[in-house]
Scaffold this active site. Structure first.
Site, PDB file in Angstrom:
ATOM      1  N   HIS A 183       0.826  -1.218   0.000  1.00 14.30           N
ATOM      2  CA  HIS A 183       0.000   0.000   0.000  1.00 14.30           C
ATOM      3  C   HIS A 183       0.861   1.268   0.000  1.00 14.30           C
ATOM      4  O   HIS A 183       0.417   2.312   0.461  1.00 14.30           O
ATOM      5  CB  HIS A 183      -0.940   0.049   1.214  1.00 14.30           C
ATOM      6  CG  HIS A 183      -1.696  -1.213   1.464  1.00 14.30           C
ATOM      7  ND1 HIS A 183      -2.951  -1.450   0.958  1.00 14.30           N
ATOM      8  CD2 HIS A 183      -1.343  -2.344   2.131  1.00 14.30           C
ATOM      9  CE1 HIS A 183      -3.349  -2.661   1.321  1.00 14.30           C
ATOM     10  NE2 HIS A 183      -2.396  -3.226   2.035  1.00 14.30           N
TER      11      HIS A 183
ATOM     12  N   SER B 277      14.953  20.697 -17.116  1.00 13.11           N
ATOM     13  CA  SER B 277      13.775  21.516 -17.389  1.00 13.11           C
ATOM     14  C   SER B 277      14.198  22.741 -18.180  1.00 13.11           C
ATOM     15  O   SER B 277      15.282  23.284 -17.965  1.00 13.11           O
ATOM     16  CB  SER B 277      13.152  21.935 -16.055  1.00 13.11           C
ATOM     17  OG  SER B 277      12.428  23.142 -16.215  1.00 13.11           O
TER      18      SER B 277
ATOM     19  N   LYS C 227      16.411  21.415 -11.988  1.00  8.64           N
ATOM     20  CA  LYS C 227      15.713  20.147 -12.176  1.00  8.64           C
ATOM     21  C   LYS C 227      16.556  19.079 -12.844  1.00  8.64           C
ATOM     22  O   LYS C 227      17.312  19.334 -13.755  1.00  8.64           O
ATOM     23  CB  LYS C 227      14.461  20.368 -13.036  1.00  8.64           C
ATOM     24  CG  LYS C 227      13.411  21.194 -12.325  1.00  8.64           C
ATOM     25  CD  LYS C 227      12.593  20.351 -11.384  1.00  8.64           C
ATOM     26  CE  LYS C 227      11.455  19.718 -12.170  1.00  8.64           C
ATOM     27  NZ  LYS C 227      10.739  18.751 -11.382  1.00  8.64           N
TER      28      LYS C 227
ATOM     29  N   GLU D 157       9.993   7.604 -16.839  1.00  9.98           N
ATOM     30  CA  GLU D 157       8.629   8.079 -17.118  1.00  9.98           C
ATOM     31  C   GLU D 157       8.188   7.673 -18.516  1.00  9.98           C
ATOM     32  O   GLU D 157       7.025   7.305 -18.736  1.00  9.98           O
ATOM     33  CB  GLU D 157       8.562   9.606 -16.966  1.00  9.98           C
ATOM     34  CG  GLU D 157       8.692  10.041 -15.518  1.00  9.98           C
ATOM     35  CD  GLU D 157       8.916  11.542 -15.360  1.00  9.98           C
ATOM     36  OE1 GLU D 157       8.939  12.009 -14.225  1.00  9.98           O
ATOM     37  OE2 GLU D 157       9.085  12.241 -16.377  1.00  9.98           O
TER      38      GLU D 157
ATOM     39  N   GLN E 156      -5.378  -6.035 -42.441  1.00 11.13           N
ATOM     40  CA  GLN E 156      -4.187  -5.263 -42.810  1.00 11.13           C
ATOM     41  C   GLN E 156      -3.797  -4.307 -41.673  1.00 11.13           C
ATOM     42  O   GLN E 156      -2.652  -3.881 -41.579  1.00 11.13           O
ATOM     43  CB  GLN E 156      -4.457  -4.483 -44.093  1.00 11.13           C
ATOM     44  CG  GLN E 156      -3.306  -3.642 -44.581  1.00 11.13           C
ATOM     45  CD  GLN E 156      -3.497  -3.187 -46.013  1.00 11.13           C
ATOM     46  OE1 GLN E 156      -3.305  -3.952 -46.936  1.00 11.13           O
ATOM     47  NE2 GLN E 156      -3.926  -1.946 -46.195  1.00 11.13           N
TER      48      GLN E 156
HETATM   49  N1  ARG Z   1      -1.792  -6.087 -47.641  1.00  6.36           N
HETATM   50  C1  ARG Z   1      -2.663  -7.144 -47.213  1.00  6.36           C
HETATM   51  C2  ARG Z   1      -2.590  -7.275 -45.708  1.00  6.36           C
HETATM   52  O1  ARG Z   1      -1.678  -6.754 -45.158  1.00  6.36           O
HETATM   53  C3  ARG Z   1      -2.235  -8.429 -47.825  1.00  6.36           C
HETATM   54  C4  ARG Z   1      -3.330  -9.388 -48.044  1.00  6.36           C
HETATM   55  C5  ARG Z   1      -4.290  -8.884 -49.029  1.00  6.36           C
HETATM   56  N2  ARG Z   1      -5.199  -9.890 -49.435  1.00  6.36           N
HETATM   57  C6  ARG Z   1      -6.250  -9.594 -50.180  1.00  6.36           C
HETATM   58  N3  ARG Z   1      -7.002 -10.547 -50.537  1.00  6.36           N
HETATM   59  N4  ARG Z   1      -6.529  -8.372 -50.504  1.00  6.36           N
HETATM   60  O2  ARG Z   1      -3.435  -7.870 -45.079  1.00  6.36           O
END
Ligand code: ARG
Length: 460
Positions: free
Chosen positions: A159, A280, A286, A293, A325
């Protein structure tokens, strides 16, 4: 195929909007996957030869072409156009420019859906290895620090209130073992990622007899994935690694918090080296613990990376969708951040000055109260009763303006006749620590044993 035409352009009568092209492109960040993408393509070409799709002469040409692509695309200043979409398309496009229509045969029996999954696994393998190496280094720093300051005494807290005295060696090794579990989590995450996804195709499995076991062996996987739908849908391996990194950061962050508090003038237990502090712009006096941090601050960012991917994945119908993606930036960000944090934290720890006299002087006598209660309990008093009695004794000492160590034997005995001659000798920090030589405890012998155990871990 003209310069700007899309690899998938046959189905389309109109051009992609320039806005959409930029929005759709991942090449700005997935170029990081160039090396692993090439590694996968080299092996895929060999598998195509074994499947009777390519001749050995063609594979040789593709290999030579891919080497040339590597040299060009990895050049520091190389600029990719957004129209190339992603690293997979960029490699294929350049290969085709270099070796002609044969370059277009490389994608036979493969989809970007299994290709990107492969690339991420290969990337992950190296990224995990890099983190584990840095974890090892930090563990070594901690073991050395524990050894150098093994018997330095400081208050232990619960604590954030003083609880019982502990040894600095014990404190440093606490982080050592947390990091050892982080090692285990990362190792474990890799075990479940260690399967070859190639051959899954877009989702239903490749229609060519690609020898998946062969590809797995060539790429260093211990097996192949069992279900093509699961394979192209799966990002568990990234999530597990991100979860392990998030936990690792939580560990560092808690120690940062301690050290930040300890480096205040009020505590003065440690002083960070100039090399890991900043000043600072306004207040000349400082010296701020910005290194720690920032590590604490980046913990939130790594949690964010985990949550970003968890959230991306939660509503995607099987199998692949372009949402996925969005997995790469959090992945790269988390590994990059953790790598930096491990290095900075190790540097800050290794160079900080301890102030052993301040630490020991800060231990409040009351931190010995448990030992007094234990003393009475060993003499047969129920622990609850002893706890209560010593609590009254602490209050008595406080009201008298003295610490527990300022009490006389008569005063102890006026609270309980069970206090014998030897009771006063209990009120000593080293004695308190000596009582805790249980395995895993903070007694000096126990900490030495623990250190040996940590050293043994480092040697394996
Ligand atoms: N650039 C795409 C990704 O990073 C690759 C796969 C894309 N596949 C597709 N069927 N469009 O996920």
């Amino acid at each position: 195929m003209s310069g700007n035409e899309k690899a998938w352009g046959g189905r389309f009568a109109g051009a992609t909007a320039e806005l959409m092209e930029r929005f759709n492109a991942s090449i700005g960040f997935d170029r990081k996957l160039l090396e692993v993408d090439l590694a996968g393509s080299l092996v895929h070409a060999q598998a195509l030869e074994r499947a009777g799709v390519l001749t050995d002469e063609e594979v040789a040409q593709i290999h030579a072409g891919l080497e040339q692509v590597r040299a060009e695309l990895s050049a520091p200043g190389h600029a990719f156009s957004a129209g190339l979409e992603d690293i997979h398309m960029a490699v294929e496009r350049r290969l085709t420019e270099l070796i002609g229509p044969l370059g277009g045969k490389l994608h036979t029996g493969r989809s970007r859906n299994d290709q990107v999954n492969l690339d991420e696994r290969l990337y992950l393998r190296e990224a995990i290895a890099g983190i584990r190496l840095r974890l090892r280094h930090l563990q070594e720093v901690l073991a050395d620090s524990a050894e150098a300051h093994l018997e330095v005494i400081l208050p232990g807290y619960t604590h954030l209130q003083q609880a019982q005295p502990i040894l600095f060696g014990h404190y440093a090794l606490a982080l050592f073992w947390m990091l050892e579990r982080d090692q285990g989590r990362l190792e474990d995450a890799w075990k479940r990622a260690d399967f070859l996804p190639l051959g899954a195709g877009a989702l239903a499995g490749s229609a060519y007899p690609l020898d998946r076991q062969f590809m797995a062996r060539e790429l260093g996987f211990s097996g192949v994935t069992p279900n093509s739908l699961d394979t192209v849908s799966d990002r568990d391996f990234l999530l597990e690694a991100l979860a392990a990194l998030a936990i690792l950061m939580m560990h560092l962050s808690r120690f940062c918090e301690d050290l930040i508090i300890w480096s205040t003038r009020e505590f003065g237990f440690v002083e960070l080296a100039d090399a890991f502090s900043t000043g600072s712009s306004m207040m000349p006096q400082k010296k701020n613990p910005d290194s720690l941090e920032l590590v604490r601050g980046k913990t939130g960012r790594v949690y964010g990376d985990l949550f970003s991917l968890l959230t991306t994945m939660k509503g995607i119908p099987l199998t692949y969708a372009k949402d996925m993606q969005e997995d790469k930036e959090p992945l790269f960000d988390a590994f990059g951040s953790v790598q930096d944090c491990l290095e900075v934290f190790a540097g800050a720890w290794q160079t900080m000055q301890l102030r052993p006299a301040r630490m020991e002087a800060a231990v409040d006598d009351a931190a010995l109260a448990t030992d007094l209660a234990d003393y009475l309990a060993r003499r047969g008093m129920p622990f609850r009763e002893a706890h209560h009695l010593v609590g009254r004794l602490v209050r008595f000492a406080l009201e008298a303006g003295r610490g527990l160590r300022g009490l006389t034997l008569e005063e102890l005995q006026s609270h309980s006749p069970a206090f014998g001659q030897d009771a006063l000798s209990l009120l000593d920090l080293r004695h308190s620590l000596d009582l805790r030589n249980i395995e895993g405890g903070t007694g000096p012998e126990a900490v030495r044993t623990q250190l040996a155990r940590a050293r043994a871990v480092l040697e394996t």
